[in-house]
Design a protein around this motif. Sequence first.
Motif, mmCIF file in Angstrom:
data_model
loop_
_atom_site.group_PDB
_atom_site.id
_atom_site.type_symbol
_atom_site.label_atom_id
_atom_site.label_comp_id
_atom_site.label_asym_id
_atom_site.label_seq_id
_atom_site.Cartn_x
_atom_site.Cartn_y
_atom_site.Cartn_z
ATOM 1 N N VAL A 113 -4.368 58.088 60.143
ATOM 2 C CA VAL A 113 -5.686 58.679 60.380
ATOM 3 C C VAL A 113 -6.027 58.640 61.865
ATOM 4 N N GLU A 114 -5.721 57.532 62.519
ATOM 5 C CA GLU A 114 -5.984 57.426 63.964
ATOM 6 C C GLU A 114 -5.221 58.498 64.738
ATOM 7 N N GLU A 117 -6.914 61.864 64.163
ATOM 8 C CA GLU A 117 -8.139 61.991 64.948
ATOM 9 C C GLU A 117 -7.823 62.270 66.415
ATOM 10 N N GLU A 118 -6.769 61.645 66.942
ATOM 11 C CA GLU A 118 -6.387 61.889 68.329
ATOM 12 C C GLU A 118 -6.003 63.350 68.550
ATOM 13 N N LEU A 144 -15.047 56.759 59.150
ATOM 14 C CA LEU A 144 -14.573 58.134 59.332
ATOM 15 C C LEU A 144 -15.741 59.113 59.210
ATOM 16 N N ARG A 147 -17.902 59.165 62.277
ATOM 17 C CA ARG A 147 -17.309 59.874 63.411
ATOM 18 C C ARG A 147 -17.295 61.379 63.189
ATOM 19 N N VAL A 149 -15.823 63.236 60.725
ATOM 20 C CA VAL A 149 -14.600 63.861 60.220
ATOM 21 C C VAL A 149 -14.749 64.108 58.719
ATOM 22 N N TYR A 151 -13.727 64.828 54.857
ATOM 23 C CA TYR A 151 -12.529 64.490 54.101
ATOM 24 C C TYR A 151 -12.815 64.594 52.609
#
Length: 374
Positions: A113-114, A117-118, A144, A147, A149, A151
């Motif tokens: 996931v990190e 996101e990057e 999440l 931030r 995002v 899902y």
Amino acid sequence: MTLPTPRPAPRLSDIAAQARVSEATASRVLNGKAGVAATTRHRVLAALDVLGYERPVRLQRRSAGLVGLVIPELTNPIFPAFAQIIEQSLAGHGYTPVLCTQMPGGATEDELVEQLEERGVTGIVFLSGLHADTAADPSRYTRLTSRGVPYVLINGYNDRIDAPFVSPDDRAAARMAVRHLAELGHTRIGLAVGPARYVPSRRKAEGFAAALEESFGLSRGQAERRIRHTLFSVEGGHAAATALIDDGCTGLVCGSDLMALGAVRAARQRGLDVPGHLSVVGFDDSPLIAFTDPPLTTVRQPVQAMATAAVGALIEEIEGNPVRNPLRNPLRNPVRNSVRDPVGDPVRNPVQRTEFVFQPELVVRGSTGPAVRA
């Protein structure tokens, strides 16, 4: 030096025939003209792909964004089946799918996931992830959300996570498997299923216990003695089946097709015939499972409908139209809390966000048969 032979230009008649449309309609699509239905336009573009022709530059649309698909593994064939349909559906909406697979010793779900996101993903689809593990900390999904995002989560409900969920009716799956075996005359039926901390395993166990009470009048405690929690794998199914065979079970319900194949292997190592001495029911109806020896009776997970619904729910989240239900509690009755249209298919509810629960289907093949009478 031999130059490669240039690819011939696409023939309009071939494209029209492949897409099952008129040449005039195919021409309108290839020239980017309006007045063609979206489904027809997709058929013509698909015909280009099937025939091996490149799409005209004017028809090559830019991606609407990246969408991550996080899945546990690829060794279980049900996960690639989900991935293929999800990726096709995302592409149909203009998004570029990014497949992320976990593996022992590899990247964890959080690390994947990190990385997504990057790369600035527009949204994420989680399939059988940590959301299904009641021992896992759900705050990772809350972060999440904070931030921004969007899902969606497939297979495994958690009332502490505010997001769309898509699931099969695991309780109903176990009940229909038990009823099928009971109708064949089996009275000692066991359940081989995954670890108890996973929501799908718990739901299957609940449905199994309810079915034993309905069919044979067994108490919950008696039913639990017929349940073996193990790994969702061939080896796990083999170990659970060995114990249940020792307990005198003549019919086995398994939490996955791979577990069912392990159960068949355990029976044969004991010199037992399937289904002559032991009947086995799987779950998923994975690709190629109809061609095993014997062909496996299984409860089909509605992959196409679930995957399409998950992508549809994610698109709504991305577009800022979430469906919320602050009072939801599908663990009590998932079918009642799902939303269905007049023909029984789950649909979006414009007022509440809830869990979308899809009905499975029993597929009877050669691994189940009448119980052997002493």
